[in-house]
Structures are given as C-alpha cells and as structure tokens.
Design a protein around this motif. Structure first.
Motif, short mmCIF file in Angstrom:
data_model
loop_
_atom_site.label_atom_id
_atom_site.label_comp_id
_atom_site.label_asym_id
_atom_site.label_seq_id
_atom_site.Cartn_x
_atom_site.Cartn_y
_atom_site.Cartn_z
N GLN A 33 1.57 -1.51 -2.34
CA GLN A 33 2.07 -0.58 -1.34
C GLN A 33 1.00 0.47 -1.02
N PHE A 34 0.39 1.00 -2.06
CA PHE A 34 -0.68 1.98 -1.87
C PHE A 34 -1.82 1.36 -1.06
N GLY A 35 -2.17 0.12 -1.37
CA GLY A 35 -3.25 -0.56 -0.65
C GLY A 35 -2.93 -0.78 0.81
N LEU A 36 -1.67 -1.11 1.11
CA LEU A 36 -1.30 -1.30 2.51
C LEU A 36 -1.35 0.02 3.29
N VAL A 37 -0.96 1.11 2.67
CA VAL A 37 -1.07 2.40 3.35
C VAL A 37 -2.54 2.76 3.54
N LEU A 92 2.43 0.23 7.77
CA LEU A 92 3.29 1.17 7.05
C LEU A 92 4.67 0.56 6.82
N LEU A 93 5.16 -0.15 7.82
CA LEU A 93 6.46 -0.82 7.65
C LEU A 93 6.36 -1.91 6.58
N LEU A 94 5.27 -2.65 6.56
CA LEU A 94 5.09 -3.67 5.53
C LEU A 94 4.96 -3.04 4.15
N ASP A 135 6.85 -4.29 -2.64
CA ASP A 135 6.94 -4.02 -4.08
C ASP A 135 7.38 -5.30 -4.79
N PRO A 136 6.46 -5.98 -5.50
CA PRO A 136 6.82 -7.24 -6.15
C PRO A 136 7.78 -7.08 -7.31
N ARG A 137 8.01 -5.87 -7.76
CA ARG A 137 8.99 -5.66 -8.83
C ARG A 137 10.41 -5.82 -8.31
N GLU A 138 10.60 -5.63 -7.02
CA GLU A 138 11.93 -5.78 -6.43
C GLU A 138 12.11 -7.13 -5.75
N ARG A 139 11.13 -7.53 -4.93
CA ARG A 139 11.19 -8.80 -4.19
C ARG A 139 9.84 -9.47 -4.30
N PRO A 140 9.64 -10.32 -5.33
CA PRO A 140 8.31 -10.90 -5.57
C PRO A 140 7.76 -11.72 -4.40
N THR A 141 8.55 -12.61 -3.86
CA THR A 141 8.05 -13.48 -2.79
C THR A 141 7.82 -12.71 -1.51
N ALA A 142 8.79 -11.89 -1.12
CA ALA A 142 8.65 -11.11 0.11
C ALA A 142 7.47 -10.14 0.03
N ALA A 199 2.28 -8.14 1.79
CA ALA A 199 0.92 -7.71 1.45
C ALA A 199 -0.11 -8.59 2.15
N GLY A 200 0.11 -9.89 2.16
CA GLY A 200 -0.81 -10.80 2.84
C GLY A 200 -0.85 -10.56 4.33
#
Length: 130
Positions: free
Chosen positions: A13-17, A94-96, A101-108, A113-114
């Motif tokens: 998440q930090f990386g996407l921001v 920012l929406l992505l 967060d892979p701790r909540e939804r690993p696949t999504a 992130a991709g």
C-alpha cells in the motif's frame, strides 16, 4: 491478536501511494522543462503525498487515500486545461492502494499491486517516448 498484527499499512500500500506521487513527475519535468513546474501542479503533488504520513494508522490511511483519490478524479477533469489530467493515474493508484493489503485479501491485493505498478510503468514510458 489480529489487531496487533495490523499495526501499520502494508508495504504494498505504501509503495502504491509512493508510485502515485512519483508517476506524474516525469511528465511534469518533460512538459514543463522550459516553463518551470507551476504552483498548481506542485500543490497537487503535495496533496497526493498526504497518505504517506499515515503509515501507522491503517484506518486513517484508507479513508484519506480514498478521499484524495475521489477529489483527484474531479480535479483532473476540472483542471484539464491547466494540465492537471496528469494526476488521473495517481487517483487510480490511490484507489488501488486502499485495497492492496494481502493480509485481508491475498489474491485481490496482488492484482491491485500489479495493476498499480503496470499503470506507473505505462505512464512513465509513454511520457519519455515523446
């Protein structure tokens, strides 16, 4: 126990921001090289970076990133004549970031992130081709 494990936002998440902040910079540098970066673009880039300061507050991070993304979509259309449409990819990133967060939804989270990284790469490559 799970609350202690989620003490901060995930690095994805930090990386996407961070990508949302950095993505418009090459375009701004290329386009405004002769004119200097206008204050409007600098102020917009500063607003995009606000979620970076909420690293330790996941709930605040998601709320602020989502709010800034929504406002950035409006701003990129309203300020299109001033070149602010360059921040539309940042709004998408920012929406992505709010859901990556892979701790909540690993696949999504992997998909989000991709998609954010691909969006950054596409915008940067397209701006450097001109």
């Amino acid at each position: 126990m799970q609350a202690a494990a989620r003490a901060s936002i995930h690095p994805w998440q930090f990386g996407l921001v961070l990508c949302a902040v950095v993505t418009p910079l090459p375009v701004l540098i290329v386009w405004f090289a002769g004119f200097g970066i206008p204050a409007l673009a600098f102020a917009t880039a500063a607003v995009v970076s606000v979620p970076l300061f909420l690293y330790a507050r996941p709930s605040g991070f998601v709320y602020v990133a989502g709010t800034i993304a929504a406002l950035l979509v409006l701003w990129s259309f309203i300020g299109a004549m001033a070149g602010m449409f360059l921040f539309f990819p940042s709004a998408l990133q920012l929406l992505l970031a709010t859901g990556a967060d892979p701790r909540e939804r690993p696949t999504a989270a992997k998909v989000m992130a991709g998609a954010g990284l691909l969006l950054s790469a596409a915008v940067v490559v397209q701006s450097l081709r001109r």
